[in-house]
Motif scaffolding. Structure first.
Motif, PDB file in Angstrom:
ATOM      1  N   ARG A  46      29.739  80.756  -0.281  1.00  0.00           N
ATOM      2  CA  ARG A  46      29.289  82.091   0.141  1.00  0.00           C
ATOM      3  C   ARG A  46      28.091  81.991   1.076  1.00  0.00           C
ATOM      4  O   ARG A  46      28.015  82.686   2.085  1.00  0.00           O
ATOM      5  CB  ARG A  46      28.945  82.955  -1.073  1.00  0.00           C
ATOM      6  CG  ARG A  46      30.158  83.439  -1.838  1.00  0.00           C
ATOM      7  CD  ARG A  46      29.789  84.483  -2.879  1.00  0.00           C
ATOM      8  NE  ARG A  46      28.759  84.079  -3.821  1.00  0.00           N
ATOM      9  CZ  ARG A  46      28.952  83.365  -4.918  1.00  0.00           C
ATOM     10  NH1 ARG A  46      30.179  82.959  -5.223  1.00  0.00           N
ATOM     11  NH2 ARG A  46      27.955  83.066  -5.729  1.00  0.00           N
ATOM     12  N   LYS A  47      27.151  81.120   0.737  1.00  0.00           N
ATOM     13  CA  LYS A  47      25.971  80.938   1.577  1.00  0.00           C
ATOM     14  C   LYS A  47      26.370  80.377   2.939  1.00  0.00           C
ATOM     15  O   LYS A  47      25.861  80.818   3.972  1.00  0.00           O
ATOM     16  CB  LYS A  47      25.004  79.990   0.867  1.00  0.00           C
ATOM     17  CG  LYS A  47      23.643  79.970   1.444  1.00  0.00           C
ATOM     18  CD  LYS A  47      22.884  81.231   1.133  1.00  0.00           C
ATOM     19  CE  LYS A  47      21.486  80.883   0.751  1.00  0.00           C
ATOM     20  NZ  LYS A  47      20.619  82.004   0.588  1.00  0.00           N
ATOM     21  N   ARG A  52      29.229  80.771   4.463  1.00  0.00           N
ATOM     22  CA  ARG A  52      29.883  81.834   5.227  1.00  0.00           C
ATOM     23  C   ARG A  52      28.858  82.833   5.775  1.00  0.00           C
ATOM     24  O   ARG A  52      28.961  83.281   6.910  1.00  0.00           O
ATOM     25  CB  ARG A  52      30.903  82.565   4.370  1.00  0.00           C
ATOM     26  CG  ARG A  52      31.518  83.701   5.124  1.00  0.00           C
ATOM     27  CD  ARG A  52      32.853  84.071   4.667  1.00  0.00           C
ATOM     28  NE  ARG A  52      33.338  85.137   5.525  1.00  0.00           N
ATOM     29  CZ  ARG A  52      34.403  85.803   5.297  1.00  0.00           C
ATOM     30  NH1 ARG A  52      35.139  85.522   4.253  1.00  0.00           N
ATOM     31  NH2 ARG A  52      34.789  86.751   6.110  1.00  0.00           N
ATOM     32  N   THR A  53      27.861  83.183   4.971  1.00  0.00           N
ATOM     33  CA  THR A  53      26.813  84.093   5.424  1.00  0.00           C
ATOM     34  C   THR A  53      26.089  83.516   6.635  1.00  0.00           C
ATOM     35  O   THR A  53      25.868  84.206   7.630  1.00  0.00           O
ATOM     36  CB  THR A  53      25.794  84.353   4.290  1.00  0.00           C
ATOM     37  OG1 THR A  53      26.477  84.924   3.187  1.00  0.00           O
ATOM     38  CG2 THR A  53      24.674  85.251   4.737  1.00  0.00           C
ATOM     39  N   ASP A 109      28.403  83.520   9.714  1.00  0.00           N
ATOM     40  CA  ASP A 109      28.542  84.882  10.255  1.00  0.00           C
ATOM     41  C   ASP A 109      27.286  85.313  10.995  1.00  0.00           C
ATOM     42  O   ASP A 109      27.362  85.935  12.061  1.00  0.00           O
ATOM     43  CB  ASP A 109      28.860  85.882   9.141  1.00  0.00           C
ATOM     44  CG  ASP A 109      30.279  85.760   8.618  1.00  0.00           C
ATOM     45  OD1 ASP A 109      31.103  85.100   9.279  1.00  0.00           O
ATOM     46  OD2 ASP A 109      30.568  86.327   7.544  1.00  0.00           O
ATOM     47  N   MET A 110      26.115  84.987  10.444  1.00  0.00           N
ATOM     48  CA  MET A 110      24.868  85.323  11.127  1.00  0.00           C
ATOM     49  C   MET A 110      24.769  84.591  12.462  1.00  0.00           C
ATOM     50  O   MET A 110      24.385  85.189  13.479  1.00  0.00           O
ATOM     51  CB  MET A 110      23.663  84.950  10.253  1.00  0.00           C
ATOM     52  CG  MET A 110      23.435  85.859   9.074  1.00  0.00           C
ATOM     53  SD  MET A 110      22.087  85.289   8.025  1.00  0.00           S
ATOM     54  CE  MET A 110      20.669  85.616   9.052  1.00  0.00           C
ATOM     55  N   THR A 123      17.430  83.383   6.353  1.00  0.00           N
ATOM     56  CA  THR A 123      17.887  83.660   4.985  1.00  0.00           C
ATOM     57  C   THR A 123      16.906  83.164   3.938  1.00  0.00           C
ATOM     58  O   THR A 123      16.739  83.789   2.892  1.00  0.00           O
ATOM     59  CB  THR A 123      19.276  83.053   4.689  1.00  0.00           C
ATOM     60  OG1 THR A 123      19.225  81.650   4.879  1.00  0.00           O
ATOM     61  CG2 THR A 123      20.348  83.665   5.546  1.00  0.00           C
ATOM     62  N   TYR A 136      16.102  87.152   2.475  1.00  0.00           N
ATOM     63  CA  TYR A 136      16.968  87.619   1.400  1.00  0.00           C
ATOM     64  C   TYR A 136      16.314  87.436   0.049  1.00  0.00           C
ATOM     65  O   TYR A 136      15.776  86.380  -0.256  1.00  0.00           O
ATOM     66  CB  TYR A 136      18.307  86.888   1.423  1.00  0.00           C
ATOM     67  CG  TYR A 136      19.200  87.311   2.545  1.00  0.00           C
ATOM     68  CD1 TYR A 136      19.397  88.651   2.821  1.00  0.00           C
ATOM     69  CD2 TYR A 136      19.843  86.374   3.332  1.00  0.00           C
ATOM     70  CE1 TYR A 136      20.206  89.048   3.855  1.00  0.00           C
ATOM     71  CE2 TYR A 136      20.660  86.771   4.371  1.00  0.00           C
ATOM     72  CZ  TYR A 136      20.842  88.107   4.630  1.00  0.00           C
ATOM     73  OH  TYR A 136      21.646  88.505   5.655  1.00  0.00           O
TER      74      TYR A 136
END
Length: 192
Positions: A87-88, A90-91, A94-95, A121, A125
């Motif tokens: 997930r990290k 992918r984040t 995407d960024m 991040t 976050y």
């Protein structure tokens, strides 16, 4: 060309490493383990990685034994079992994709965009339970983010070294590609 992501389970702090060859994993991982021990005066308790050959070898196993690190592997062909890192990852991707497309920056700057996304991040976050950023949890203090600038924004770089004529331009045009990891400075691309 190759890369891997390390995410701390507790703080959610993320490190991204870029490698020329997969054989560089051992040296990079060894320097990371020693760096964490020296910089933060802590030890790594466990490492979870995929079942790929660059992590599943005797050199990595011996290093983990030497530092008392438990090495866990995810099941083959199941990236969902490495959920937090996936997930990290992918984040961050995407960024980086968004940053490259916003200012029409060439895709050859993808590594710079990923490093900058990781930098953001770690400082922005919040950890879901503690309502603190990963940077706060790791360093024990709040960070002033007034130095943040937009990736790809236009900037002007002052020419100091060469002899400049009276009417010659004193700066070059460029754009921001990230933040230095070794000093309090910006990383810039000089268009000229």
């Amino acid at each position: 060309k190759y890369g891997f992501v390390i995410v701390d389970d507790y703080t959610r702090y993320t490190w991204v490493f870029f490698l020329v060859d997969k054989s560089d994993v051992f040296a990079t991982f060894k320097s990371f383990v020693k760096g964490i021990h020296n910089e933060f005066e802590t030890t790594i308790k466990r490492v979870r990685s995929d079942n790929d050959s660059e992590f599943k070898n005797t050199r990595i196993d011996e290093l983990c034994d030497e530092f008392g690190i438990r090495h866990q592997f995810s099941a083959k062909y199941t990236p969902q079992s490495n959920g937090l890192v996936e997930r990290k990852n992918r984040t961050i991707i995407d960024m980086a994709r968004s940053m490259l497309s916003e200012y029409n920056v060439s895709q050859s700057f993808w590594a710079e965009a990923i490093n900058t996304a990781c930098h953001y991040t770690n400082r922005l976050y919040c950890h879901p339970m503690m309502e603190k950023t990963p940077y706060e949890l790791l360093n024990g203090r709040k960070l002033n983010i007034a130095y943040f600038r937009v990736f790809g924004c236009k900037c002007y770089i002052l020419n100091k070294g060469a002899r400049i004529g009276k009417f010659d331009k004193k700066c070059d045009e460029g754009f921001l590609v990230g933040y230095s990891t070794t000093s309090k400075a910006y990383r810039l691309w000089n268009n000229s």
